[in-house]
Design an enzyme around this catalytic site. Structure first.
Site, PDB file in Angstrom:
ATOM      1  N   PHE A 134       0.875  -1.167   0.000  1.00 58.24           N
ATOM      2  CA  PHE A 134       0.000   0.000   0.000  1.00 58.24           C
ATOM      3  C   PHE A 134       0.919   1.226   0.000  1.00 58.24           C
ATOM      4  O   PHE A 134       1.987   1.207   0.624  1.00 58.24           O
ATOM      5  CB  PHE A 134      -0.993   0.036   1.165  1.00 58.24           C
ATOM      6  CG  PHE A 134      -1.888   1.242   1.032  1.00 58.24           C
ATOM      7  CD1 PHE A 134      -2.853   1.282   0.040  1.00 58.24           C
ATOM      8  CD2 PHE A 134      -1.704   2.359   1.820  1.00 58.24           C
ATOM      9  CE1 PHE A 134      -3.622   2.428  -0.153  1.00 58.24           C
ATOM     10  CE2 PHE A 134      -2.483   3.500   1.635  1.00 58.24           C
ATOM     11  CZ  PHE A 134      -3.441   3.535   0.644  1.00 58.24           C
ATOM     12  N   ARG A 392      -5.545   3.788  -9.748  1.00 57.41           N
ATOM     13  CA  ARG A 392      -4.718   2.834  -8.999  1.00 57.41           C
ATOM     14  C   ARG A 392      -4.001   1.989 -10.050  1.00 57.41           C
ATOM     15  O   ARG A 392      -4.387   0.883 -10.380  1.00 57.41           O
ATOM     16  CB  ARG A 392      -5.570   1.942  -8.086  1.00 57.41           C
ATOM     17  CG  ARG A 392      -6.208   2.681  -6.933  1.00 57.41           C
ATOM     18  CD  ARG A 392      -5.339   2.886  -5.697  1.00 57.41           C
ATOM     19  NE  ARG A 392      -4.515   4.053  -5.672  1.00 57.41           N
ATOM     20  CZ  ARG A 392      -4.126   4.665  -4.546  1.00 57.41           C
ATOM     21  NH1 ARG A 392      -4.540   4.237  -3.361  1.00 57.41           N
ATOM     22  NH2 ARG A 392      -3.319   5.683  -4.576  1.00 57.41           N
TER      23      ARG A 392
HETATM   24  N1  F0G Z   1      -3.462   1.140   4.932  1.00 58.01           N
HETATM   25  C1  F0G Z   1      -4.412   0.984   3.997  1.00 58.01           C
HETATM   26  C2  F0G Z   1      -4.767  -0.368   3.524  1.00 58.01           C
HETATM   27  C3  F0G Z   1      -5.051   2.113   3.478  1.00 58.01           C
HETATM   28  O1  F0G Z   1      -5.984   1.964   2.548  1.00 58.01           O
HETATM   29  C4  F0G Z   1      -4.690   3.400   3.939  1.00 58.01           C
HETATM   30  C5  F0G Z   1      -5.303   4.596   3.409  1.00 58.01           C
HETATM   31  C6  F0G Z   1      -3.691   3.508   4.910  1.00 58.01           C
HETATM   32  C7  F0G Z   1      -3.111   2.352   5.385  1.00 58.01           C
HETATM   33  C8  F0G Z   1      -3.218   4.841   5.427  1.00 58.01           C
HETATM   34  O2  F0G Z   1      -4.142   5.380   6.268  1.00 58.01           O
HETATM   35  O3  F0G Z   1      -4.920   7.470   5.109  1.00 58.01           O
HETATM   36  O4  F0G Z   1      -5.363   7.090   7.530  1.00 58.01           O
HETATM   37  O5  F0G Z   1      -3.081   7.581   6.748  1.00 58.01           O
HETATM   38  N2  F0G Z   1      -6.002   4.600   2.383  1.00 58.01           N
HETATM   39  C9  F0G Z   1      -6.729   5.707   1.797  1.00 58.01           C
HETATM   40  C10 F0G Z   1      -7.370   5.252   0.539  1.00 58.01           C
HETATM   41  C11 F0G Z   1      -5.924   6.935   1.643  1.00 58.01           C
HETATM   42  O6  F0G Z   1      -7.977   6.101  -0.127  1.00 58.01           O
HETATM   43  O7  F0G Z   1      -7.307   4.069   0.190  1.00 58.01           O
HETATM   44  P1  F0G Z   1      -4.390   6.979   6.405  1.00 58.01           P
END
Ligand code: F0G
Length: 467
Positions: A134, A392
């Site tokens: 990620f 993505r």
């Molecule tokens: N891990 C995963 C699987 C995520 O999808 C995200 C964030 C994070 C960690 C980080 O968390 O944004 O609170 O700092 N995903 C968002 C998205 C940004 O749109 O998928 P965060």
């Protein structure tokens, strides 16, 4: 005139949301000219569009949740003490009970927790195997001197594969890394639930159990990214034999029991707009985390969150365990997937838990990846309908150490559904807009990147149209 009314056979039993709407926010569809101008000002990057120019916002499910009246009540009664807030105690108790980890280190959001975790658990040069990267997680692993290596099953890279647990770790791939660098060369295994970058695809309980058994023998820790763990648990309940009658809470507790700690972005599963945490079993690691959190986030009893936000999160975690809620949540996402399929729009299967992903390689087979096809489709969808989505694909993947662009197998556009926000008719509108974009796919041209930030480029990169 009329005969007796005939009731159809086989009347389905539909799911529906276990809530009703109490407050609404008005939305407005900007005109086609306004959308074209907004997109050009935004450099063809949907991240750079102002929200007031967006009609239906499917950019992300992060922080876009609607809170319940009970959560709003918790906001009003938040304890804003700098140290030892009652809302910290409340959140700590819920995290211990629901996720089963002893130590809670709150952070301002998920990446804050990833930062602390990476700093305390990664030594320079160590490998961090994970079930697909990620963006922010990998950034922090590399920032701490580690190197991410992908150990997800091959099915994850095939948007046409209908394998039900595409998030699973391939233990043979992990074993090859262990043979190469030894257990000491591995910082920990990074295990994500409902893997975001391959389509919101779940891991199975069996896989988590086997991974834990393998790692325990070697003394390697397993760290969960539990950001969408509850949604993953719904898939375990509905797809994995033996879990049909198990509650979501019991499935979650078992899943976490196979891991040594977790990071969470509370902005997803936990049904709040901001917040996150790191949770750990190990006393020593927790102590190290508490020392760092005070420098980077805030005192260890708030970690960058307001007291009221911790209170709302504690309530949100409990609400997220309700089966009727999680069923309506995940099935709503599936509803959009089915509508798109009916229109012949290429989508990643099986449908994910938080989003439907358009398979842009099948929509724009004529366009080379260097022309950012998914970025272009996200832009076209906005032009068509005011619907905001997210790339993505190659833009999100970024560059390697030598400066070469990664060429990911998956070139996707994510339609992410905020929790408890949109109705089925909003999703009907979205699916029709996607179908119209696909109808004119042959005439769609690519993009050229004209500004590229040094890291996490997808957030702020700018593009120009090639036609
Ligand atoms: N891990 C995963 C699987 C995520 O999808 C995200 C964030 C994070 C960690 C980080 O968390 O944004 O609170 O700092 N995903 C968002 C998205 C940004 O749109 O998928 P965060």
């Amino acid at each position: 005139m009329f005969g007796p009314m005939r009731i159809a056979d086989n009347i389905p039993t539909s799911w529906c949301e276990p809530w009703k709407i109490k407050t609404i926010e008005h939305i407005h569809l900007a005109s086609a000219e306004e959308r074209r101008s907004a997109l050009e000002i935004a450099g063809w990057n949907t991240f750079l569009l102002p929200s007031r120019r967006v009609y239906i916002d499917l950019l992300t499910d992060s922080g876009t949740n609607a809170m319940s009246d009970v959560q709003w009540a918790a906001i009003m009664t938040g304890d804003e003490a700098y140290a030892g807030s009652k809302d910290f105690e409340r959140l700590e108790e819920v995290v211990q009970k629901v996720y089963g980890y002893e130590h809670l280190i709150p952070t301002h959001q998920g990446r804050g927790a990833e930062h602390i975790q990476s700093q305390i658990m990664i030594k320079k040069g160590q490998i961090v195997p994970g079930n697909m990267y990620f963006t922010t997680t990998k950034f922090h692993q590399e920032h701490a001197g580690g190197e991410f290596e992908d150990v997800i099953v091959d099915e994850a890279f095939d948007p046409h594969s209908e394998f039900e647990f595409k998030g699973n770790v391939d233990l043979a791939k992990l074993d090859r890394i262990v043979q190469r660098v030894g257990p000491q060369g591995i910082a920990y295994v990074s295990l994500e639930t409902n893997v975001n970058m391959c389509g919101g695809q779940p891991i199975s309980m069996a896989n988590a159990r086997e991974l834990k058994a393998y790692c325990s023998k070697l003394g390697i820790k397993v760290m969960l990214d539990a950001t969408r763990a509850v949604e993953n648990c719904y898939f375990i309940n509905t797809k994995e034999a033996g879990y049909e009658a198990t509650s979501i809470s019991a499935i979650l507790a078992e899943l976490c029991s196979y891991t040594d700690g977790c990071t969470i972005s509370g902005k997803k599963d936990c049904l709040v707009n901001i917040g996150g945490f790191l949770a750990l079993r190990d006393d020593h690691l927790a102590q190290m985390a508490r020392e760092l959190v005070v420098a980077f986030e805030g005192l260890h009893t708030y970690g960058g969150m307001a007291g009221r936000d911790m209170g709302a999160m504690a309530v949100g975690i409990v609400e997220s365990q309700d089966f009727e809620y999680i069923r309506a949540r995940v099935e709503q996402v599936g509803y959009l997937g089915k509508r798109l399929e009916r229109f012949g729009v290429p989508v990643v299967k099986p449908f994910g838990g938080h989003a439907i992903y358009l398979n842009v390689r099948d929509i724009l087979p004529h366009m080379p990846q260097e022309q950012y096809p998914a970025q272009r489709i996200a832009a076209e969808l906005y032009l068509e309908s005011g619907v905001r989505s997210m790339e993505r694909g190659i833009v999100s993947a970024g560059r390697d150490h030598d400066g070469n662009e990664y060429k990911p197998d998956l070139e996707l556009v994510r339609l992410t559904i905020p929790r408890r926000v949109y109705t089925q008719s909003h999703l009907d509108y979205v699916s029709e807009a996607c179908a119209r974009v696909c109808q004119r796919a042959e005439s769609i041209r690519g993009l050229k990147m004209v500004y590229e930030p040094g890291s996490l480029r997808f957030f702020q990169a700018r593009f120009e149209s090639l036609n």
